[in-house]
Every structure is written in structure tokens, then in C-alpha cells.
Write a protein that holds these residues in place. Sequence first.
Motif, PDB file in Angstrom:
ATOM      1  N   ASP A  21       1.003  -1.213  -0.037  1.00  0.00           N
ATOM      2  CA  ASP A  21      -0.008  -0.033   0.181  1.00  0.00           C
ATOM      3  C   ASP A  21       0.939   1.281   0.003  1.00  0.00           C
ATOM      4  N   LYS A  22       1.598   1.491   1.036  1.00  0.00           N
ATOM      5  CA  LYS A  22       2.165   2.803   1.179  1.00  0.00           C
ATOM      6  C   LYS A  22       3.867   2.683   1.306  1.00  0.00           C
ATOM      7  N   THR A  23       4.485   1.602   1.851  1.00  0.00           N
ATOM      8  CA  THR A  23       5.813   1.727   2.224  1.00  0.00           C
ATOM      9  C   THR A  23       6.278   0.355   1.997  1.00  0.00           C
ATOM     10  N   LYS A  24       7.595   0.172   2.039  1.00  0.00           N
ATOM     11  CA  LYS A  24       8.285  -1.215   1.884  1.00  0.00           C
ATOM     12  C   LYS A  24       8.530  -1.769   3.333  1.00  0.00           C
ATOM     13  N   ASN A  25       8.383  -0.812   4.248  1.00  0.00           N
ATOM     14  CA  ASN A  25       8.838  -1.176   5.720  1.00  0.00           C
ATOM     15  C   ASN A  25       7.800  -1.992   6.203  1.00  0.00           C
ATOM     16  N   CYS A  26       7.980  -2.682   7.409  1.00  0.00           N
ATOM     17  CA  CYS A  26       7.057  -3.681   7.902  1.00  0.00           C
ATOM     18  C   CYS A  26       5.948  -2.590   8.652  1.00  0.00           C
ATOM     19  N   VAL A  27       4.688  -3.062   8.649  1.00  0.00           N
ATOM     20  CA  VAL A  27       3.722  -2.275   9.237  1.00  0.00           C
ATOM     21  C   VAL A  27       3.563  -2.484  10.698  1.00  0.00           C
ATOM     22  N   LYS A  28       4.354  -3.446  11.390  1.00  0.00           N
ATOM     23  CA  LYS A  28       4.505  -3.715  12.541  1.00  0.00           C
ATOM     24  C   LYS A  28       5.336  -2.815  13.317  1.00  0.00           C
ATOM     25  N   CYS A  29       6.483  -2.943  12.999  1.00  0.00           N
ATOM     26  CA  CYS A  29       7.710  -2.437  13.617  1.00  0.00           C
ATOM     27  C   CYS A  29       8.010  -1.123  13.211  1.00  0.00           C
ATOM     28  N   LYS A  30       7.726  -0.872  11.762  1.00  0.00           N
ATOM     29  CA  LYS A  30       7.726   0.262  11.114  1.00  0.00           C
ATOM     30  C   LYS A  30       9.294   0.628  10.812  1.00  0.00           C
ATOM     31  N   THR A  31      10.114  -0.206  11.179  1.00  0.00           N
ATOM     32  CA  THR A  31      11.793   0.265  10.926  1.00  0.00           C
ATOM     33  C   THR A  31      12.377  -0.804   9.977  1.00  0.00           C
ATOM     34  N   GLU A  32      12.025  -2.087  10.128  1.00  0.00           N
ATOM     35  CA  GLU A  32      12.728  -3.138   9.083  1.00  0.00           C
ATOM     36  C   GLU A  32      11.973  -3.089   7.934  1.00  0.00           C
ATOM     37  N   PRO A  33      12.893  -3.449   6.842  1.00  0.00           N
ATOM     38  CA  PRO A  33      12.298  -3.729   5.526  1.00  0.00           C
ATOM     39  C   PRO A  33      11.442  -4.879   5.484  1.00  0.00           C
ATOM     40  N   GLY A  34      10.476  -4.822   4.792  1.00  0.00           N
ATOM     41  CA  GLY A  34       9.586  -5.825   4.606  1.00  0.00           C
ATOM     42  C   GLY A  34      10.064  -7.211   3.937  1.00  0.00           C
ATOM     43  N   ASN A  35       9.693  -8.301   4.403  1.00  0.00           N
ATOM     44  CA  ASN A  35      10.156  -9.615   3.691  1.00  0.00           C
ATOM     45  C   ASN A  35       8.899 -10.333   3.027  1.00  0.00           C
ATOM     46  N   LEU A  36       7.767 -10.050   3.419  1.00  0.00           N
ATOM     47  CA  LEU A  36       6.485 -10.644   2.809  1.00  0.00           C
ATOM     48  C   LEU A  36       5.418  -9.712   2.731  1.00  0.00           C
ATOM     49  N   VAL A  37       4.366  -9.914   1.695  1.00  0.00           N
ATOM     50  CA  VAL A  37       3.400  -9.038   1.608  1.00  0.00           C
ATOM     51  C   VAL A  37       2.212  -9.797   1.454  1.00  0.00           C
ATOM     52  N   TYR A  43       5.145  -7.231   5.954  1.00  0.00           N
ATOM     53  CA  TYR A  43       5.840  -7.784   7.319  1.00  0.00           C
ATOM     54  C   TYR A  43       7.063  -8.116   7.109  1.00  0.00           C
ATOM     55  N   CYS A  44       7.938  -8.045   8.234  1.00  0.00           N
ATOM     56  CA  CYS A  44       9.072  -8.453   8.430  1.00  0.00           C
ATOM     57  C   CYS A  44       8.952  -9.776   8.951  1.00  0.00           C
ATOM     58  N   LYS A  45      10.193 -10.496   8.922  1.00  0.00           N
ATOM     59  CA  LYS A  45      10.398 -12.053   9.470  1.00  0.00           C
ATOM     60  C   LYS A  45      10.276 -11.673  10.994  1.00  0.00           C
ATOM     61  N   GLY A  46      10.781 -10.675  11.774  1.00  0.00           N
ATOM     62  CA  GLY A  46      10.847 -10.845  13.014  1.00  0.00           C
ATOM     63  C   GLY A  46       9.329 -10.547  13.695  1.00  0.00           C
ATOM     64  N   CYS A  47       8.509  -9.784  12.691  1.00  0.00           N
ATOM     65  CA  CYS A  47       7.072  -9.385  13.149  1.00  0.00           C
ATOM     66  C   CYS A  47       6.305 -10.418  12.694  1.00  0.00           C
ATOM     67  N   ASP A 362      -4.743 -12.418  -8.132  1.00  0.00           N
ATOM     68  CA  ASP A 362      -5.057 -11.073  -8.662  1.00  0.00           C
ATOM     69  C   ASP A 362      -5.757 -10.471  -7.574  1.00  0.00           C
ATOM     70  N   TYR A 363      -6.672 -10.892  -6.843  1.00  0.00           N
ATOM     71  CA  TYR A 363      -7.366 -10.375  -5.719  1.00  0.00           C
ATOM     72  C   TYR A 363      -7.026 -10.919  -4.534  1.00  0.00           C
ATOM     73  N   PRO A 364      -6.135 -10.573  -3.659  1.00  0.00           N
ATOM     74  CA  PRO A 364      -5.619 -10.895  -2.715  1.00  0.00           C
ATOM     75  C   PRO A 364      -6.588 -11.078  -1.320  1.00  0.00           C
ATOM     76  N   SER A 365      -7.765 -10.563  -1.434  1.00  0.00           N
ATOM     77  CA  SER A 365      -8.495 -10.556  -0.437  1.00  0.00           C
ATOM     78  C   SER A 365      -9.762 -11.550  -0.621  1.00  0.00           C
ATOM     79  N   THR A 366      -9.747 -12.382  -1.538  1.00  0.00           N
ATOM     80  CA  THR A 366     -10.717 -13.383  -2.125  1.00  0.00           C
ATOM     81  C   THR A 366     -11.116 -14.336  -1.068  1.00  0.00           C
TER      82      THR A 366
END
Length: 517
Positions: A21-37, A43-47, A362-366
Motif C-alpha cells: 500500500d504505502k511503504t516497503k517497511n514492516c507495518v508492525k515495527c515500522k523500521t525493518e524492511p519487509g520480507n513478505l506481503v 511484514y518483516c520476518k521478526g514480526c 489477482d485479488y488477494p482478499s478473495t
Amino acid sequence: MSCGNPVAGANALMERRKKYDKTKNCVKCKTEPGNLVIRHAVYCKGCFIPLVVHKFRRALEPTVNPKPDGPRRTALKPTGNLLVGFSGGLGSSSLLDLVHRCYVALDQSTMPSDGGRDHPRHERIWQKVSVCYIEVCSAFPGMKERSEEIAQFVKGYDGLEFIPLRIQDAFDRTWWERTGGRPHPLQLGVSLTNEALFLKTLDSSSTTPLESLRAYLSSLPTPTAITTSVQTLIRVLLLHTALQTGSSHLVLGTSLTSLAVSLISGVAQGSGFNIREETQEEWTPEPENDNLEGSQDTKLARKTKRTVRIVRPLRDVGMKECAAFAWWAGVSIVGKEKWGWPGAKPGIGTLTKDFIVGLEKDYPSTVSTIVRTCGKLAPKGEVSGNCILCGRPAQRGVQEWKTRISIRSLPSSPTDTPAPDRMTPPETAPEPSLTPSLCYACHTTLTSRSARPALSPWPSTSTAAVALPTWVEARLSSAGECGGLEGATHACDKILETRRVGQEEMKGIVNEFLLED
């Protein structure tokens, strides 16, 4: 991707939506780069691993106590042990690892931070945790057996009891007696050539449980019916195993994706009345098992309320999330064979899974939308009891409704022959039938035939009358107390008869509503 306007310029191009949506950083910790969408959230691995553990606990722990706690949680005190239904697939492997981490090994990293280290919720909840695997290779030709691999996999987790079963145990009277059941004195069979499903008496000494299983599957009308019947046999075997081990909870590794597939395919096969049971259900055995035989756990379960609660703790975790958790947590996947046989066409379940998984790309909320929508559905109608085959609630009046909407051919007879009085009972007693004891979905599974003949997995084993699972025989034996074998057809209730009515009788029925000339 163009808008389709040939005169539009480059500014009219529609940009593809970003995977996040907005950023490549993890939506939980806000600092680590994300590893999974996951559904446009990064989300990053640690979260991510604590997130999966939280979803797992949030789905399971409110169901532990006999009465759900709701938002205010107290000490978790189940009334029995825990049974894990294991298949070797991705969902059940992730579930087994989470159960062992949270409730057997008591990994501190999985414990909730609120309440303090010595909070009662941090103690062991279930004193005994068992893992049951049902081998289904005997149901399909050419399938590889994985019992040894599963046993070695479960052995890697300390403190778990492994219970291996085979799918043909559903027709084994020895297994039924070990679970504390009372077998029927005569082996009963059913003829699947007629929608009435007339009951027959079979020679119990001539067939083995494996032969009975293959004859049962080969007599089913469609590939969808075969896979659905195998799923039903597995589910009921797990339920009786839970009762035998004194387990109050049976947990299954059904992920959010698998749950969405089972909901849609179940509705397509006529089990819409049981749509809520696909998410969570409580099963109470019938009184015919109340003979207090078997192990101490079985006796304790039968003396108490004897209710098994079926929970799917991964119902909020999708297939993609399970795969990421298994990879990052180091969970090895044994795998499971695909159900099928040479020349078989895909059933409703396989087609539904391919459609939903393809749409999810194509529609991740299916899948989440499907599950939320189905959770709002409320089946109509009254419950007339539990189905004798699957054990789920059966809707009242289903067979009468099915009789009214069905087109059947009646035997020809002279129209001028006066019909007997419609209040006169038939001269001979009606032949015992299994139909009144089945729910709509099970009756459709056994009788709904395709326009094209289905290729049987074991064509040489098809017979006119096939054996019934042991729990069905036990229920029929209990119902027979109403008056012999006919009691199994609900002989204590009203018996409906379909026959040809003559013109004079029809005129007499509607005569009071006719206008005079």
C-alpha cells in the motif's frame, strides 16, 4: 494496461496497483524492511512469526473452556485431552509445530506478554496431546503410503502420542470395538442402485475391511462423491479416536484458503445447512456407544458430557502465510499424495480450489471475503437429528421436499382401474431404507449420478449391495429397537408412499372444491 481508447495518449495508461500500500517497511515495527506481503500489508520476518502465533492462539484459546470466555479471559481448563488431526500437508504440519511450541514445549517466545510470567495461562493446558494420522493409500490405486514418514516426523516432537489409523478401519468391527462401540449382530449393506437406498443383509465372513472400502467407493456415482466420502470417513474416524483418547478438542490444520474452498464446494454439493459446522462444531456421540468399554480415557469421556469440539485454529492464516511460517520456522513438510486414479476427472472440490487459488493471485482478499460472507449465513429450517453417516445436523423435511421437486417415472397401470383406498396401509411392510436417516448432502452424494458414467477406481470390486461403515451399523442397531430392522427407517414416524392414483379417486379428493354446473 490500456483503457481501450485508441485515441488516448500516454497519460491515459492505467498503472498497475502496487503489491504493497504505502511503504516497503514492516507495518508492525515500522523500521525493518519487509520480507513478505500479505493482502497489501508488508511484514518483516521478526514480526511475522509472532503474528501467526497470535492468530493461532486467538482462534483456539477462546474455545478451550466448556463455556467460551469472550473478551474477558480466565484460566484455561479443558474437560479432556487434545487430539491433532494430521495429514502431512502444509496446514497440518504448521498446526502441529504451533501446538507443540505453545502447549507442549511451552516456548517462552510464543507466550503472551500480558499477565506476567507466572500467569495461569502460561501453564500447560492439556496434559495429554495425541496426533492421529489416517492413511488413505488403500482408497486410491497407485498411491504411495506415508505412514512411516509421518511416524518419524511426529517422533521429532517430544511429548506427543502418535495414533496411526487406516481408512479401511471405518469398516473394521475390531476397530469399532476398541473405541467402545457395539457392532450390529448382522453386517448390513445398502443398495446404491436406487434412491431409496434399501438395506440388505451381507455375509460378514466373505469380505475384509479393505474389500468393503473399495466396494463402497466403487459403487459411488461420481468422482466428487468418492472424494467427499473419503473426507467424511476421515472426519468421523478422527471424532471417534478423540472420544477413545478422552479428548475434548480436535484441532485440524485447515487454513483460511482451505476453509474458503470447503465452504464453496460444500454449498455446491448440498451441505449449505451445515455451513457453520465447516468453521467450528461440537459433536456428541449417539447413545449406542454408551457401554463404558475400552480404555480409562474412553470410560471417563463417556461418563461425562462426551462432547468433542472441532476447532480449526488456522482459519485466519492463509496458505501463503502457512508456507512462509513453515519456511522461516524450519518446519519440514512430509507432503501428501493427491487423491485420484487414472482416467478420473476432477471433482467439485478440485475445480473450486483451482478457481479460488487462481483468483487469489489477482485479488488477494478473495478467501477472506468468502469466509466472512459465509460466516454471516444462517441456515433456515429445523434440525431433525444427526445424519447417520456424517454425524452432522440434518434438516427436517428434506426428503419430502426432494420428493416434491423430483421427476420420477412410475410403473404403468390402467387408468380406469380403481385405486385402493388411500387410507388403506400397504399389504406388505415397506422395505427398510437408509434414506430417512441421511442428511441432504450425504443422500445426494450417494445417489446423484452424472449424465456420463464415472470411471471407478476399483471396477472389479463393484457389487449390488455394499457394506456400511461400522458407526452406521451401530446406529441402525440402536434404531432397530423400534421394531426390528425396519426401525432403522424411522418406522416410528410416518411412512410416505408414492403410487398411481386413479381418476375416480382424484375426483373424490377435490370434489368438495368443485363448482356445480
